[in-house]
Motif scaffolding. Structure first.
Motif, PDB file in Angstrom:
ATOM      1  N   THR A   1      16.729 -13.825 -74.014  1.00 44.13           N
ATOM      2  CA  THR A   1      16.198 -15.174 -74.937  1.00 44.13           C
ATOM      3  C   THR A   1      15.448 -16.114 -74.152  1.00 44.13           C
ATOM      4  O   THR A   1      15.493 -16.091 -72.904  1.00 44.13           O
ATOM      5  CB  THR A   1      17.504 -15.892 -75.436  1.00 44.13           C
ATOM      6  OG1 THR A   1      18.229 -16.646 -74.397  1.00 44.13           O
ATOM      7  CG2 THR A   1      18.418 -15.195 -76.377  1.00 44.13           C
ATOM      8  N   TRP A   2      14.339 -16.644 -74.896  1.00 40.79           N
ATOM      9  CA  TRP A   2      13.569 -17.434 -73.989  1.00 40.79           C
ATOM     10  C   TRP A   2      13.137 -18.495 -74.569  1.00 40.79           C
ATOM     11  O   TRP A   2      13.216 -18.741 -75.835  1.00 40.79           O
ATOM     12  CB  TRP A   2      12.389 -16.418 -73.538  1.00 40.79           C
ATOM     13  CG  TRP A   2      11.429 -15.966 -74.924  1.00 40.79           C
ATOM     14  CD1 TRP A   2      11.688 -14.849 -75.506  1.00 40.79           C
ATOM     15  CD2 TRP A   2      10.396 -16.549 -75.362  1.00 40.79           C
ATOM     16  NE1 TRP A   2      10.781 -14.786 -76.715  1.00 40.79           N
ATOM     17  CE2 TRP A   2       9.874 -15.745 -76.256  1.00 40.79           C
ATOM     18  CE3 TRP A   2       9.614 -17.607 -75.062  1.00 40.79           C
ATOM     19  CZ2 TRP A   2       8.932 -16.183 -77.179  1.00 40.79           C
ATOM     20  CZ3 TRP A   2       8.592 -17.814 -75.750  1.00 40.79           C
ATOM     21  CH2 TRP A   2       8.212 -17.216 -76.864  1.00 40.79           C
ATOM     22  N   GLY A   3      12.321 -19.440 -73.953  1.00 39.53           N
ATOM     23  CA  GLY A   3      11.976 -20.629 -74.585  1.00 39.53           C
ATOM     24  C   GLY A   3      10.731 -21.289 -73.597  1.00 39.53           C
ATOM     25  O   GLY A   3      10.648 -20.998 -72.495  1.00 39.53           O
ATOM     26  N   VAL A   4       9.936 -21.901 -74.336  1.00 39.28           N
ATOM     27  CA  VAL A   4       8.634 -22.419 -73.798  1.00 39.28           C
ATOM     28  C   VAL A   4       8.437 -23.969 -74.042  1.00 39.28           C
ATOM     29  O   VAL A   4       8.904 -24.369 -75.114  1.00 39.28           O
ATOM     30  CB  VAL A   4       7.377 -21.749 -73.996  1.00 39.28           C
ATOM     31  CG1 VAL A   4       6.181 -22.288 -73.413  1.00 39.28           C
ATOM     32  CG2 VAL A   4       7.571 -20.164 -73.718  1.00 39.28           C
ATOM     33  N   TRP A   5       8.232 -24.888 -73.207  1.00 41.88           N
ATOM     34  CA  TRP A   5       8.190 -26.122 -73.635  1.00 41.88           C
ATOM     35  C   TRP A   5       7.105 -26.822 -72.798  1.00 41.88           C
ATOM     36  O   TRP A   5       6.727 -26.392 -71.576  1.00 41.88           O
ATOM     37  CB  TRP A   5       9.401 -26.899 -73.427  1.00 41.88           C
ATOM     38  CG  TRP A   5      10.044 -27.025 -71.939  1.00 41.88           C
ATOM     39  CD1 TRP A   5       9.741 -28.164 -70.968  1.00 41.88           C
ATOM     40  CD2 TRP A   5      10.670 -26.016 -71.247  1.00 41.88           C
ATOM     41  NE1 TRP A   5      10.491 -27.930 -69.778  1.00 41.88           N
ATOM     42  CE2 TRP A   5      11.202 -26.506 -70.096  1.00 41.88           C
ATOM     43  CE3 TRP A   5      11.277 -24.906 -71.669  1.00 41.88           C
ATOM     44  CZ2 TRP A   5      11.698 -25.898 -69.110  1.00 41.88           C
ATOM     45  CZ3 TRP A   5      12.027 -24.130 -70.770  1.00 41.88           C
ATOM     46  CH2 TRP A   5      12.218 -24.887 -69.376  1.00 41.88           C
ATOM     47  N   MET A   6       6.435 -27.955 -72.931  1.00 38.55           N
ATOM     48  CA  MET A   6       5.462 -28.744 -72.178  1.00 38.55           C
ATOM     49  C   MET A   6       6.025 -30.211 -72.004  1.00 38.55           C
ATOM     50  O   MET A   6       6.605 -30.748 -72.905  1.00 38.55           O
ATOM     51  CB  MET A   6       4.262 -28.728 -72.940  1.00 38.55           C
ATOM     52  CG  MET A   6       3.467 -27.296 -73.102  1.00 38.55           C
ATOM     53  SD  MET A   6       1.756 -27.626 -73.735  1.00 38.55           S
ATOM     54  CE  MET A   6       1.000 -28.704 -72.680  1.00 38.55           C
ATOM     55  N   ASP A   7       5.864 -30.684 -70.834  1.00 40.07           N
ATOM     56  CA  ASP A   7       5.926 -32.142 -70.902  1.00 40.07           C
ATOM     57  C   ASP A   7       4.821 -32.614 -69.624  1.00 40.07           C
ATOM     58  O   ASP A   7       4.441 -32.022 -68.885  1.00 40.07           O
ATOM     59  CB  ASP A   7       7.376 -32.491 -70.245  1.00 40.07           C
ATOM     60  CG  ASP A   7       7.747 -31.903 -69.037  1.00 40.07           C
ATOM     61  OD1 ASP A   7       8.254 -30.598 -69.002  1.00 40.07           O
ATOM     62  OD2 ASP A   7       7.153 -32.142 -67.872  1.00 40.07           O
ATOM     63  N   LYS A   8       4.558 -33.902 -69.825  1.00 41.86           N
ATOM     64  CA  LYS A   8       3.212 -34.341 -69.250  1.00 41.86           C
ATOM     65  C   LYS A   8       3.668 -35.223 -68.112  1.00 41.86           C
ATOM     66  O   LYS A   8       4.875 -35.975 -68.089  1.00 41.86           O
ATOM     67  CB  LYS A   8       2.433 -35.387 -70.208  1.00 41.86           C
ATOM     68  CG  LYS A   8       1.919 -34.616 -71.427  1.00 41.86           C
ATOM     69  CD  LYS A   8       1.140 -35.599 -72.051  1.00 41.86           C
ATOM     70  CE  LYS A   8       0.621 -34.775 -73.540  1.00 41.86           C
ATOM     71  NZ  LYS A   8       0.124 -35.716 -74.150  1.00 41.86           N
TER      72      LYS A   8
ATOM     73  N   GLU B   1       7.372 -22.112 -63.748  1.00 40.10           N
ATOM     74  CA  GLU B   1       6.531 -23.161 -64.415  1.00 40.10           C
ATOM     75  C   GLU B   1       4.969 -23.306 -63.639  1.00 40.10           C
ATOM     76  O   GLU B   1       4.917 -22.681 -62.654  1.00 40.10           O
ATOM     77  CB  GLU B   1       7.418 -24.781 -63.985  1.00 40.10           C
ATOM     78  CG  GLU B   1       7.468 -24.946 -62.686  1.00 40.10           C
ATOM     79  CD  GLU B   1       8.265 -26.367 -62.654  1.00 40.10           C
ATOM     80  OE1 GLU B   1       7.730 -27.021 -61.476  1.00 40.10           O
ATOM     81  OE2 GLU B   1       9.108 -26.587 -63.074  1.00 40.10           O
ATOM     82  N   ASP B   2       4.059 -23.891 -64.199  1.00 39.60           N
ATOM     83  CA  ASP B   2       2.709 -23.848 -63.838  1.00 39.60           C
ATOM     84  C   ASP B   2       2.298 -25.367 -64.418  1.00 39.60           C
ATOM     85  O   ASP B   2       2.911 -25.901 -65.320  1.00 39.60           O
ATOM     86  CB  ASP B   2       1.843 -22.762 -64.077  1.00 39.60           C
ATOM     87  CG  ASP B   2       0.930 -22.706 -63.015  1.00 39.60           C
ATOM     88  OD1 ASP B   2       0.469 -23.464 -62.225  1.00 39.60           O
ATOM     89  OD2 ASP B   2       0.130 -21.748 -63.091  1.00 39.60           O
TER      90      ASP B   2
ATOM     91  N   LYS C   1       2.756 -29.799 -67.401  1.00 39.46           N
ATOM     92  CA  LYS C   1       3.534 -28.780 -66.912  1.00 39.46           C
ATOM     93  C   LYS C   1       3.984 -27.801 -68.240  1.00 39.46           C
ATOM     94  O   LYS C   1       4.172 -28.114 -69.340  1.00 39.46           O
ATOM     95  CB  LYS C   1       4.826 -29.286 -66.454  1.00 39.46           C
ATOM     96  CG  LYS C   1       5.768 -28.296 -65.870  1.00 39.46           C
ATOM     97  CD  LYS C   1       7.003 -28.775 -65.052  1.00 39.46           C
ATOM     98  CE  LYS C   1       7.879 -29.374 -65.995  1.00 39.46           C
ATOM     99  NZ  LYS C   1       9.145 -29.734 -65.111  1.00 39.46           N
ATOM    100  N   LEU C   2       3.732 -26.463 -67.812  1.00 37.80           N
ATOM    101  CA  LEU C   2       4.224 -25.583 -68.705  1.00 37.80           C
ATOM    102  C   LEU C   2       5.371 -24.721 -67.991  1.00 37.80           C
ATOM    103  O   LEU C   2       5.277 -24.357 -66.931  1.00 37.80           O
ATOM    104  CB  LEU C   2       3.052 -24.174 -68.979  1.00 37.80           C
ATOM    105  CG  LEU C   2       1.746 -24.989 -69.351  1.00 37.80           C
ATOM    106  CD1 LEU C   2       0.741 -23.776 -69.462  1.00 37.80           C
ATOM    107  CD2 LEU C   2       1.802 -25.268 -70.935  1.00 37.80           C
TER     108      LEU C   2
END
Length: 302
Positions: free
Chosen positions: A294-301, A260-261, A275-276
């Motif tokens: 398998t992979w996933g990407v999500w964002m949250d503030k 995460e970054d 957040k990424l």
């Protein structure tokens, strides 16, 4: 409005482009294989050099922000010198049995190009390659063009809230039909840029380079025959798969990996951390050396 859902091809389970048949590996003459593979790399490089020498915009000519791809009839990429778009969306909307020599297709729509285009300035040209009247391959080039309309000069404003603010969106369309340019499409594209002469020259450069590459690829089929060239295509793809199986995947231990970054600003709202996060899961398949990730990407503030 969700543009992607409005298109009939939005069902991810449908694959209107041809699917490569499952077949055993065929032995090919190693000398012929080396010639075919070397010729493919040469064609790709020759197209790139032609675009670099004949394009007009600083983005293409100086910054080299363009890419070329060579694909087999099943839309599988045959060369690895650089990343590229994909011809899947063209084949989706224009079945290969309707294509003719001299046809050229244009697209840049970020929603209707099967994930090929990342932003609207990347106008992409696609040319089919023929052997005995049948489509056997595709040549493709896309470049980041200086301006494709939109709210600000240069397109893609950092404060854009919708894709429509970035510029003109072009789903796959036929810009040349059997060697004759569709002037109506060309006029619309020219009218939606602040630098029409420069954009026209860049498009001419990319299209003519792809047509040249298609002739070179056609010559490869004439020299060795369709069956032998396609067997070499499959051997090239098999070699790539084998390298992944033996060299890369064994170095990734089974398990779950997280990263995460944070980005400090999204260009629209007040500054805050966004957040990424990335999660990848690797596990073996059928007791073979090969594994699946398998992979996933999500964002949250936050």
């Amino acid at each position: 409005m969700n543009v992607h859902q409005s298109h009939p091809s939005s069902n991810p389970s449908s694959h209107p482009w041809p699917t490569a048949p499952l077949r055993e590996r065929v032995a090919v003459d190693p000398i012929v294989l080396q010639i075919v593979e070397g010729t493919l790399n040469s064609i790709e490089a020759e197209i790139e050099y032609a675009i670099e020498r004949t394009a007009r915009s600083p983005m293409i000519r100086e910054a080299h922000d363009f890419r070329v791809g060579l694909f087999d009839r099943y839309c599988r990429k045959l060369t690895g010198r650089s990343y590229s778009a994909m011809p899947n969306a063209v084949v989706r909307d224009f079945p290969p049995d309707t294509m003719k020599p001299g046809d050229v297709f244009l697209m840049n729509d970020t929603y209707l190009t099967e994930g090929s285009i990342g932003h609207l300035p990347d106008l992409c040209s696609t040319v089919p390659v023929f052997c005995d009247g049948e489509v056997v391959a595709y040549i493709q080039a896309f470049g980041h063009h200086d301006d494709v309309g939109g709210r600000v000069p240069g397109s893609m404003p950092g404060t854009a809230a919708t894709v429509f603010e970035e510029g003109i969106a072009i789903p796959p369309v036929k810009i040349y039909s059997e060697g004759v340019r569709n002037d109506a499409v060309f006029t619309i594209v020219r009218r939606n840029t602040r630098v029409p002469e420069m954009l026209s020259a860049d498009l001419d450069s990319e299209i003519q380079a792809c047509l040249m590459g298609a002739r070179r690829m056609g010559g490869l089929f004439e020299r060795f025959g369709k069956d032998q060239v396609e067997a070499c295509f499959q051997a090239i793809l098999d070699k790539c798969r084998t390298i992944f199986q033996r060299e890369l995947l064994p170095k990734i231990a089974d398990g779950e990996y997280r990263w995460e970054d944070f980005v400090e600003h999204d260009g629209v709202t007040d500054p805050k951390l966004h957040k990424l996060a990335l999660k990848m899961t690797g596990r073996p398949l059928d007791d073979e050396v090969v594994g699946r990730v398998t992979w996933g990407v999500w964002m949250d503030k936050k």
